[in-house]
Structure formats: C-alpha cells, structure tokens
Scaffold this motif. Structure first.
Motif, PDB file in Angstrom:
ATOM      1  N   HIS A  73      60.874  44.158 -13.478  1.00 33.62           N
ATOM      2  CA  HIS A  73      60.269  45.521 -12.430  1.00 33.62           C
ATOM      3  C   HIS A  73      59.962  46.324 -13.026  1.00 33.62           C
ATOM      4  O   HIS A  73      58.785  46.786 -12.143  1.00 33.62           O
ATOM      5  CB  HIS A  73      61.667  45.757 -11.681  1.00 33.62           C
ATOM      6  CG  HIS A  73      62.342  46.833 -13.157  1.00 33.62           C
ATOM      7  ND1 HIS A  73      63.519  46.048 -13.381  1.00 33.62           N
ATOM      8  CD2 HIS A  73      62.570  47.421 -13.315  1.00 33.62           C
ATOM      9  CE1 HIS A  73      63.755  46.050 -14.819  1.00 33.62           C
ATOM     10  NE2 HIS A  73      63.487  47.956 -14.426  1.00 33.62           N
TER      11      HIS A  73
ATOM     12  N   LYS B  19      64.141  40.685  -1.927  1.00 33.43           N
ATOM     13  CA  LYS B  19      62.760  40.026  -3.234  1.00 33.43           C
ATOM     14  C   LYS B  19      63.551  39.320  -4.429  1.00 33.43           C
ATOM     15  O   LYS B  19      63.220  38.690  -5.057  1.00 33.43           O
ATOM     16  CB  LYS B  19      62.110  41.200  -3.787  1.00 33.43           C
ATOM     17  CG  LYS B  19      63.391  41.931  -4.288  1.00 33.43           C
ATOM     18  CD  LYS B  19      63.152  43.243  -4.781  1.00 33.43           C
ATOM     19  CE  LYS B  19      63.802  44.626  -5.004  1.00 33.43           C
ATOM     20  NZ  LYS B  19      63.007  45.948  -5.712  1.00 33.43           N
ATOM     21  N   ASP B  20      65.350  39.300  -4.837  1.00 36.71           N
ATOM     22  CA  ASP B  20      65.502  39.175  -6.153  1.00 36.71           C
ATOM     23  C   ASP B  20      65.957  37.403  -5.557  1.00 36.71           C
ATOM     24  O   ASP B  20      65.856  36.313  -6.083  1.00 36.71           O
ATOM     25  CB  ASP B  20      66.974  39.419  -5.713  1.00 36.71           C
ATOM     26  CG  ASP B  20      67.108  41.207  -7.177  1.00 36.71           C
ATOM     27  OD1 ASP B  20      65.809  41.138  -7.157  1.00 36.71           O
ATOM     28  OD2 ASP B  20      67.745  42.314  -6.692  1.00 36.71           O
TER      29      ASP B  20
ATOM     30  N   PRO C 109      67.310  44.236   0.843  1.00 33.82           N
ATOM     31  CA  PRO C 109      65.753  43.580   0.241  1.00 33.82           C
ATOM     32  C   PRO C 109      66.783  41.997  -0.411  1.00 33.82           C
ATOM     33  O   PRO C 109      68.091  41.720  -0.479  1.00 33.82           O
ATOM     34  CB  PRO C 109      66.033  44.183  -1.051  1.00 33.82           C
ATOM     35  CG  PRO C 109      66.791  45.110  -1.303  1.00 33.82           C
ATOM     36  CD  PRO C 109      68.171  45.179   0.462  1.00 33.82           C
TER      37      PRO C 109
ATOM     38  N   SER D  83      67.900  36.538 -10.826  1.00 37.15           N
ATOM     39  CA  SER D  83      66.167  38.081 -10.422  1.00 37.15           C
ATOM     40  C   SER D  83      65.758  38.830 -11.501  1.00 37.15           C
ATOM     41  O   SER D  83      65.128  38.839 -12.256  1.00 37.15           O
ATOM     42  CB  SER D  83      66.254  38.209  -9.730  1.00 37.15           C
ATOM     43  OG  SER D  83      64.778  38.811  -9.552  1.00 37.15           O
TER      44      SER D  83
ATOM     45  N   SER E 271      63.878  35.338  -3.674  1.00 36.09           N
ATOM     46  CA  SER E 271      62.481  35.886  -3.106  1.00 36.09           C
ATOM     47  C   SER E 271      61.646  35.606  -5.216  1.00 36.09           C
ATOM     48  O   SER E 271      61.028  33.384  -5.554  1.00 36.09           O
ATOM     49  CB  SER E 271      61.174  36.235  -2.957  1.00 36.09           C
ATOM     50  OG  SER E 271      61.861  36.861  -1.615  1.00 36.09           O
TER      51      SER E 271
END
Length: 429
Positions: free
Chosen positions: A89, A266-267, A264, A63, A269
C-alpha cells in the motif's frame, strides 16, 4: 521464544539450538553474535560432518501479512516463527504521489516532456510494483533462512479466491459465467441494492441521483462499490464532503451505509495475482515445494485446536503437517518491510516545485538511516531505528541523540523488527 540459529566459522548452517544453550556458548566464548534479527550465533570453529535434522520451511502468503514457520517434520516441533508485514500500500501511495507531481509539472509547462504511457511495453508476467514487493519480501526471507538453517523442503499455501463467489455466495450456473451485473444497468442495480431510497435521508418516491460515496474530486472512482443513491437536496448538500464529515451527526446512518458498501476485494485480488509467481520463483531455488489449499490449512489448524494466527496457519500448510504440532513457548518475530529509503533527491511541494534537496551521502559517522542502535545516554537507555542527520545529532523516535552514545546492534536491511511484543522506537520520517 524461537530457537537460535547457529552457523560454524565457515558460515555453514547447523541445527538451531535452545536460547539457553546459545547463551552458554556466548558466555564461554565459544561463539559470537552474528546477527540480531533473527538472532544467530557463529561458532569459532568448524564442525566436521555435523549431524543435522532436516527442517521444512512453511509459508502462508497473504496480501498484507505472510506467515512463516520452520517446522521439524520428525518431532513436529516449530523451531522458528515470524510474521512478515508487506508495504504494497505504501508503494502504491508513493507512485500515486509521483504521478501527481509529474503531471502537475507538465500542466504548468515548467518543462517539455511528452507523456510516455502510450509507448510502453510490459514484459510477460509483469506485476505492479506493489505486488512485486510482496514477492520480493517472501523470497528474501526464504533465502535468508536457507542460509541460517538446514532447510530441505518448502511448503506453500496456494490459495485462490473466487471473487464472484465472495460477492454473491448463491450465484450459480449461467449467472456465474456471465458475471454479477450481466443484463442489468448500473442504475437498476443501485436501485435494488439501496431499496429505492435515499441513503442519507431515507426518503422514497422521489427522483434519485447516483452519488459517489468517496467524491471523485478527492480521488473516488466510479466503481459499483463507491456508488449509492441520494435525493437532489442531499446530493447538493454533500457535494465534495467526506462521508464521515457529512454524516458526523448521524452515526447510525453512516454505519448503515458503510455496511451496505461492497467489501473491498483488492486483498483477494493481490493474492490471486501473486500466487503463481511466488510458486515459480520458489521452485527456481532447487528445493522441493509442497502446495496446500486454504481449506486444508484450516482443517489442520482446527483439528489440532490451534488459534488463528498467521504463523500458525503457516505451520499447518500442506499434507506434511505433523499430527502432533508442538509450538509451546514460541514467540513469533514481527517483521515489517520498510524499504531502502528513497532515490528522490529533490523534495517537492504539492504543486511539484522543489523545496528541499537531500544530502547525497548515505552514511554519516558510520551510521545510516534504518540502523538498529542502542543508545546509553545520561537520561536513560533507548533502542530503535535511527534517522541520520548531517550534524552532531541523530533522530531516534522523538529524541535527538549524539552519536557518541550510540552502539549499532543491527545494520539497516530494509526491515523493522519487534520481539516479545515490545515495539522499539518508531523510525523518524
């Protein structure tokens, strides 16, 4: 350090050579520097029927960072290694800023423009720009290395993260199919998670309120990972303060809350969302692609006694990994995606009103922002990325340097490079 790439005068890739041999060719005048990052020399002759050893390019997509390794399957030697840092990001933050500016303009009614999000159509396989940038970075470097070395095969780690299993390793059977919160209200889940106590003062047996750890007034969401429980006095006292400010005098409480918050995902995902897209686009290059799991990569790395790094993970991807993997003396090239400036010509303030207009010329005196230069000035020699100005001085880090002292060593290509662990002067925003 990594081997030096070699191409002939017709730009055909040859076997990479040891840096000492490349230095001798340059000193004898038989070759010239073609590119600084990655270091490549071009011979001043055509090599007829070269005898080349096929190489395998291995990728460990991540990620935030992607590991890259160029391995000789015949002798198990790592020829080249790099770690590519993505800027997903930064892209998301830029899009958020642009969205805020546009909505402020609409709310202020400085011009009439209807919102367009209701009539947009996304093509099949669409990915957000922050994820597309990761894929584009990987494909860019695969294409570059294929032009500089005799690469005949690719290997890629095709990993899949199970988000439910990450959140709750013990989830099984029907619970796994229904989800982690199936049959529970959000409040009951929070009461169980925070043990029916106020997260800030630990009081019990009082009415508790659902509290946003990161205030919604400052961009916080109502996701479970951003919710906690607080008594009414603490909830009012915190108001819209940041949790680090509110608990500045209670570092132990702050540490406990941050530890309780769901980590989290998100990485994970991002990797799940891009893995198939990367695979399909690598196959379109026409080279055979080998896929390996994350477990196989870890097995290869641990059985060979290698440390945990991105580029060594890449070297251990797939079943084709040689039993004896030689990486002695390899120093990975650190690559950081920086983008190709911005197309925004008008800089606005926080209210969306124009405050500055950029120059419409991209280059000035033969230089452009992002060029890697070497400046030999009376005060010393400096090297790094420059930011051009339309006046007789350019910006290098925190210094103003006249162009007459500059010598370009690598043209801007959207990336920043670090070699031998030494970071060059940072770019000026």
């Amino acid at each position: 350090m990594s081997n030096v790439f070699v191409i002939d005068t017709d730009y055909n890739p040859l076997d990479p050579v040891h840096p000492g041999y490349a230095r001798r060719l340059l000193k004898q005048g038989k070759a010239a520097v073609y590119r600084r990052y990655p270091f490549t020399i071009v011979l001043k002759r055509v090599v007829e029927e070269p005898q080349m050893q096929p190489l395998r390019l291995k990728l460990d997509p991540g990620s935030k960072t992607t590991g890259i390794a160029l391995v000789d399957d015949g002798n198990g030697k790592v020829v080249f290694a790099a770690e590519l840092a993505h800027r997903g990001h930064a892209i998301k933050e830029s899009l958020d800023d642009r969205r805020v500016v546009r909505r402020n303009r609409r709310n202020c009614k400085t011009r009439y423009r209807k919102p367009r999000w209701q009539n947009r159509r996304r093509k099949k396989g669409w990915l957000p720009p922050s994820l597309e940038s990761r894929i584009a970075n990987i494909l860019t470097w695969v294409a570059r290395l294929c032009r500089l070395a005799p690469i005949t095969a690719l290997s890629m780690e095709l990993v899949k993260f199970d988000l439910q299993q990450i959140e709750n390793p013990d989830i099984t059977s029907v619970e796994y199919q229904q989800g982690t919160l199936q049959g529970y209200e959000v409040r009951e889940y929070l009461l169980e998670k925070w043990e029916r106590t106020c997260a800030y003062c630990s009081v019990q047996n009082v009415p508790l309120q659902v509290e946003h750890i990161h205030p919604r007034a400052k961009g916080g969401t109502s996701r479970i990972s951003n919710l906690t429980l607080a008594c009414e006095p603490c909830n009012k006292a915190k108001d819209t303060l940041d949790i680090t400010v509110f608990l500045a005098k209670k570092p132990e409480v702050l540490k406990h809350i941050l530890a309780q918050v769901k980590r989290p995902l998100k990485d994970a995902s991002a990797v799940n969302a891009t893995r198939w897209a990367v695979l399909q686009r690598l196959k379109a290059l026409g080279l055979p692609v080998e896929c390996g799991s994350g477990g196989l990569t870890k097995y290869n790395r641990t059985t060979r006694g290698l440390p945990k790094t991105h580029w060594l993970d890449a070297a251990c991807v797939g079943k084709s990994t040689p039993v004896g993997l030689s990486h002695t003396g390899i120093v990975p090239l650190q690559i950081k995606a920086m983008g190709h400036e911005s197309r925004q010509m008008c800089v606005v303030d926080k209210y969306g009103f124009p405050k500055q207009h950029k120059q419409r010329k991209k280059t000035f005196l033969g230089y452009q922002t992002g060029d890697m230069i070497k400046a030999m000035t009376p005060k010393g020699t400096f090297e790094g990325r420059i930011a051009i100005r339309h006046r007789p001085s350019f910006r290098l880090g925190k210094r103003d340097i006249h162009p007459k002292y500059l010598r370009c060593v690598h043209r801007a290509d959207g990336y920043e490079y670090i070699q031998k662990g030494v970071r060059h002067a940072p770019p000026h925003d």
